[in-house]
Structure formats: C-alpha cells, structure tokens
Motif scaffolding. Structure first.
Motif, short mmCIF file in Angstrom:
data_model
loop_
_atom_site.label_atom_id
_atom_site.label_comp_id
_atom_site.label_asym_id
_atom_site.label_seq_id
_atom_site.Cartn_x
_atom_site.Cartn_y
_atom_site.Cartn_z
N ASP A 137 -11.47 6.10 2.59
CA ASP A 137 -10.72 6.67 3.71
C ASP A 137 -11.43 7.91 4.24
O ASP A 137 -11.51 8.11 5.46
CB ASP A 137 -9.30 7.02 3.25
CG ASP A 137 -8.42 7.50 4.40
OD1 ASP A 137 -8.24 6.74 5.36
OD2 ASP A 137 -7.93 8.65 4.34
N ASN A 158 0.82 -1.21 0.00
CA ASN A 158 0.00 0.00 0.00
C ASN A 158 0.86 1.27 0.00
O ASN A 158 1.95 1.31 0.56
CB ASN A 158 -0.95 0.00 1.20
CG ASN A 158 -0.23 -0.04 2.53
OD1 ASN A 158 0.80 -0.67 2.66
ND2 ASN A 158 -0.77 0.65 3.51
N GLN A 160 -6.92 1.09 4.38
CA GLN A 160 -5.55 1.52 4.06
C GLN A 160 -4.92 0.65 2.97
O GLN A 160 -3.94 1.07 2.34
CB GLN A 160 -4.68 1.45 5.33
CG GLN A 160 -5.07 2.41 6.43
CD GLN A 160 -5.02 3.86 5.99
OE1 GLN A 160 -4.08 4.30 5.36
NE2 GLN A 160 -6.06 4.61 6.32
N ASN A 161 -5.46 -0.53 2.73
CA ASN A 161 -4.86 -1.44 1.75
C ASN A 161 -5.68 -1.54 0.47
O ASN A 161 -5.46 -2.44 -0.35
CB ASN A 161 -4.72 -2.85 2.37
CG ASN A 161 -3.70 -3.70 1.64
OD1 ASN A 161 -2.67 -3.19 1.18
ND2 ASN A 161 -4.00 -4.97 1.46
N ARG A 178 -9.22 6.21 -1.62
CA ARG A 178 -9.22 7.55 -1.00
C ARG A 178 -10.62 7.95 -0.53
O ARG A 178 -10.78 8.56 0.53
CB ARG A 178 -8.68 8.57 -2.00
CG ARG A 178 -7.18 8.45 -2.26
CD ARG A 178 -6.65 9.67 -3.00
NE ARG A 178 -5.22 9.58 -3.27
CZ ARG A 178 -4.71 9.09 -4.39
NH1 ARG A 178 -5.51 8.68 -5.36
NH2 ARG A 178 -3.40 9.03 -4.56
N LYS A 197 -10.86 1.19 9.14
CA LYS A 197 -9.74 2.06 8.79
C LYS A 197 -8.52 1.23 8.39
O LYS A 197 -7.83 1.54 7.40
CB LYS A 197 -9.41 2.99 9.96
CG LYS A 197 -8.28 3.96 9.68
CD LYS A 197 -8.02 4.84 10.90
CE LYS A 197 -6.86 5.80 10.62
NZ LYS A 197 -6.60 6.66 11.80
N GLU A 198 -8.23 0.18 9.14
CA GLU A 198 -7.08 -0.68 8.84
C GLU A 198 -7.24 -1.34 7.49
O GLU A 198 -6.28 -1.44 6.72
CB GLU A 198 -6.92 -1.74 9.94
CG GLU A 198 -6.53 -1.17 11.29
CD GLU A 198 -6.49 -2.24 12.38
OE1 GLU A 198 -6.72 -3.42 12.03
OE2 GLU A 198 -6.23 -1.91 13.53
N ARG A 202 0.19 5.86 -0.76
CA ARG A 202 -0.80 6.91 -1.04
C ARG A 202 -0.98 7.13 -2.53
O ARG A 202 -2.07 7.45 -3.00
CB ARG A 202 -0.37 8.22 -0.38
CG ARG A 202 -0.46 8.22 1.14
CD ARG A 202 -0.09 9.58 1.68
NE ARG A 202 -1.01 10.61 1.22
CZ ARG A 202 -0.81 11.92 1.35
NH1 ARG A 202 0.30 12.35 1.93
NH2 ARG A 202 -1.70 12.79 0.92
#
Length: 291
Positions: free
Chosen positions: A247, A28, A288-289, A244, A284-285, A30
């Motif tokens: 997130d 992962n 992120q992937n 995104r 959330k965890e 950004r």
C-alpha cells in the motif's frame, strides 16, 4: 507470497450427542479483527479460539459462526424466589381489600413477575467437548487459509502483469523524454525567426532551452519509478504479511506519476502518464485485499 484477505472455511464433527458446524469467512480490514457468534457455554474459551485463528491469519475481519444440532450441552433448571412471590401475592390481596375488588390472584399474574422465577442454565460441556470444538475450528481456519493463499496466487499473477506494463511505460518515457527538449529548441528557434528580423540571439535561445530542460526533466522521477516497481516485485516474493508495505509503495508510485504528469510538456508523455495512473489505480484496488 501473496495472501488474500478474502476466504471461506467450513468444518463439522460429532461432539457427544451434538453435531457441531463451524463456518468462517474473512474480508479485508486494516488489522486482525475476529468476531465470534456461538453458544454462550463456549464463551469461556473465546480467547483460545481467537489465539488459534491468529496462528493462521494476520490481517482481515474474520467472522466465525458455531452451530449446534442435537441435544443441548446446557442443563436448565428453575429457581423460584418464594419470599418474593409470597410478598407479591400478599400485596395483590391487600390491593383487593383496600379497593374492595373481587379479582382473584391468578397463576398468570404470579408468572408475570419475572424477578420471582428464573430459568438457570449450566453448561455440561467437558474438556473433551471444548477440545473437539477447537479441533473443528482449526480445520475450518486451515480451509480458510488455503483459500486465501489460492486467491493470493491469482492476485500475484495479476499484479506482476500490471508491473510489467508499468515498466514498459517507464522505458518508453525514458526514450521520449530526451526528444522533448530538442523539439522545444526547434520550435523556439522557428518562432523567434518568424517574429524577429535580423540576427537571432543564440545565447538567449540556449538559456530558454536550458530553463525548459530543467523544468521538464523527469529522469529522477523515472529512476524512482523503476526502483518502486523493483521493490514491489521483490516484496511479492516475501513470506511475511505484505499488504501494508505494498500500500505504501502504491502511494509512492502514484506520487512519481503525478510529478511526471505535472512536468509533461509533450502529448506522448501525457498519454503515458494517463495509462500509468490507470494501472496504479488498479494496483491500489488489488492491494487493498492483500494480507
């Protein structure tokens, strides 16, 4: 669809007299970041390789390794700067004479002058070799992409299950919230009756209950919570990169949970908020992937 940013791909093939292997892994990140580690004779097509990979992945750190086994695709030759070496040897002789030294000029001393002898490499790779390399890289990145999609499907199942749990908690909060105000009115009336003799000021009690109801009202937060859950589920079904956006939605879900928690004046609401925040943290965890 949900696509994970974690994956691995491997492909190989025969390229003229060499056996070429391409391995790539992704984690992962950004943005999209591609790191290439390969023989330098292929540096001229680095941009082509990155453009090819970017057709299959939109986000993540991609590490690409290109290995060659067999005869090299590079011709090596030796270039000697005779003028520089001659000057170097003459200087050594002059030093010997000036200081009355008897040392002989040796081959090792001459070879130690790196600027005088260069090993040149010239790539022998042809357009056919470069085309075959791109073909092998495409096979590897396709395998990587399929693995990312397969893992994404598993992530989607997990996320939807957690969203269902959040919706159940939201519905339970909707049932509990109206009873909190009535319980507060009963407790307030009982306390006033215990400490005040004579007539109870019903208007004063109603005013206090109204103020409490306004402060403890979580209906707007619950409405937004359900809206965010719906948007989250809807986003999971889209075909474009969604990491995104998910997130952002997780941040909004967390904001509503915090607000509900700050208004909690009931043990049942507080308990549900703790469970809600635990689920959001797990969301959330996972997010992120996601690409």
């Amino acid at each position: 669809m949900v696509v994970s940013m974690t994956g691995f791909g491997r492909a190989s093939g025969q390229v003229e007299s060499c056996f070429m292997t391409v391995e790539m892994k992704s984690v992962n990140h950004r943005f999209l970041e591609i790191s290439l580690k390969m023989p330098k004779q292929f540096l001229s097509i680095e941009d082509k390789i990155k453009k090819l990979i970017s057709k299959f992945v939109s986000r993540g750190r991609i590490e690409v390794y290109v290995n060659l086994d067999g005869e090299s695709l590079v011709e090596k030759s030796i270039h000697i700067d005779w003028d520089l070496l001659s000057h170097y040897v003459d200087t050594l002789h002059e030093i010997n004479e000036r200081f009355s030294l008897k040392d002989e000029v040796t081959l090792d001393q001459i070879l130690s002058l790196r600027e005088g002898i260069d090993i040149l490499e010239e790539s022998t790779s042809s357009d056919i070799v470069e085309k075959e390399l791109l073909h092998i890289i495409e096979s590897a990145v396709q395998q990587l992409s399929e693995m990312r999609k397969a893992e994404g499907e598993q992530l989607s199942v997990d996320l939807q299950a957690r969203l269902a749990d959040m919706r159940n908690i939201g519905e339970e909060l909707e049932l509990v919230a109206p009873t909190v105000v009535e319980q507060y009115r009963e407790k307030l009336t009982k306390r006033v009756f215990e400490f005040v003799t004579g007539m109870i000021d019903e208007n004063r009690i109603l005013t206090e209950v109204a103020l409490f109801a306004d402060k403890a009202d979580i209906s707007e937060e619950l409405t937004r919570l359900h809206s965010h859950i719906h948007q989250f589920e809807k986003t999971l079904q889209t075909s474009e990169p969604i990491g995104r956006k998910l997130d952002f939605l997780v941040q909004e879900l967390n904001r509503e949970a915090n607000t509900i928690g700050s208004k909690a004046n009931d043990g049942r609401i507080a308990k549900n908020v703790v469970e809600l925040k635990s689920i959001i943290e797990k969301l959330k965890e996972q997010v992120q992937n996601i690409e």
